[in-house]
Scaffold this motif. Sequence first.
Motif, PDB file in Angstrom:
ATOM      1  N   GLY A 162       0.795  -1.225   0.000  1.00 37.30           N
ATOM      2  CA  GLY A 162       0.000   0.000   0.000  1.00 37.30           C
ATOM      3  C   GLY A 162       0.825   1.272   0.000  1.00 37.30           C
ATOM      4  N   LYS A 163       2.139   1.140   0.196  1.00 39.68           N
ATOM      5  CA  LYS A 163       3.011   2.316   0.174  1.00 39.68           C
ATOM      6  C   LYS A 163       3.441   2.625  -1.259  1.00 39.68           C
ATOM      7  N   ARG A 164       3.820   3.887  -1.488  1.00 37.26           N
ATOM      8  CA  ARG A 164       4.358   4.275  -2.788  1.00 37.26           C
ATOM      9  C   ARG A 164       5.844   3.913  -2.873  1.00 37.26           C
ATOM     10  N   ASP A 191       5.464   7.352  -7.658  1.00 40.87           N
ATOM     11  CA  ASP A 191       4.137   7.440  -7.056  1.00 40.87           C
ATOM     12  C   ASP A 191       3.328   6.153  -7.194  1.00 40.87           C
ATOM     13  N   ARG A 192       3.909   5.135  -7.806  1.00 38.31           N
ATOM     14  CA  ARG A 192       3.162   3.880  -7.950  1.00 38.31           C
ATOM     15  C   ARG A 192       3.138   3.150  -6.612  1.00 38.31           C
ATOM     16  N   SER A 193       1.969   2.624  -6.255  1.00 38.23           N
ATOM     17  CA  SER A 193       1.849   1.907  -4.992  1.00 38.23           C
ATOM     18  C   SER A 193       2.256   0.447  -5.175  1.00 38.23           C
ATOM     19  N   GLU A 195       1.659  -3.531  -4.121  1.00 36.36           N
ATOM     20  CA  GLU A 195       0.546  -4.367  -3.699  1.00 36.36           C
ATOM     21  C   GLU A 195       1.035  -5.772  -3.378  1.00 36.36           C
TER      22      GLU A 195
END
Length: 220
Positions: A162-164, A191-193, A195
């Motif tokens: 869930g973090k970038r 900026d991509r998270s 998963e």
Amino acid sequence: MRVVIAGAGAVGRSVAQELIDNGHTVLLIDKSPSSIRSDIVPDAQWLLADACELSSLAEAQLESADVVISSTGDDKANLVISLLAKTEFAVPRTVGRVNHPSNEWLFSESWGVDVSVSTPRLMAALVEEAVAIGDLVRLFTFRQSNANLVELTMPEDSPFVGKRVREVPWPDDVVLVAILRDQSIQTPDSDRSLEAGDELLFVTPEDAEDRLGELLSPKG
């Protein structure tokens, strides 16, 4: 790019076809007449010759090759071909096929090999990559830079799910090169998270591998 492949067996022919499909010029060399199968790779150039002989490599105009791939089933031959290509013809890049894992240590710069490809080791790595979640799996070694291509599948309990990308304190010299998600390749934009289940591909020095694994998938 001009590529010369020594060894026109199933491996050599398959590599040749892939390179031709990508727009490269390929010459296949083999000393066995039964291996000269121009019907299988019709767009390749072919030479019936012993690639361990200097005269054969001169006939193949190795000095104009950008890459030489030694892909025979004989590790000794692959080493000789790589050494001759590098020392006698100054080929910029050589790739050597390792047939027996016990010989892998020989495939180094001292024998003129820039990149070694060990089929048994690669297959084992791919098996591990397919089943391992949360464990760092080494896929490939770049000998000239002492760096490795490694993969880690993000576990659900990773602290960075869930973090970038930019929020992760990556170890020094570690480069995230791609994120594989839902059978597609994602660019590792800041900026991509991240998963759970993402397959992360990194280029990293060996001494940073443990730190990377502990960061993304802490044990205990």
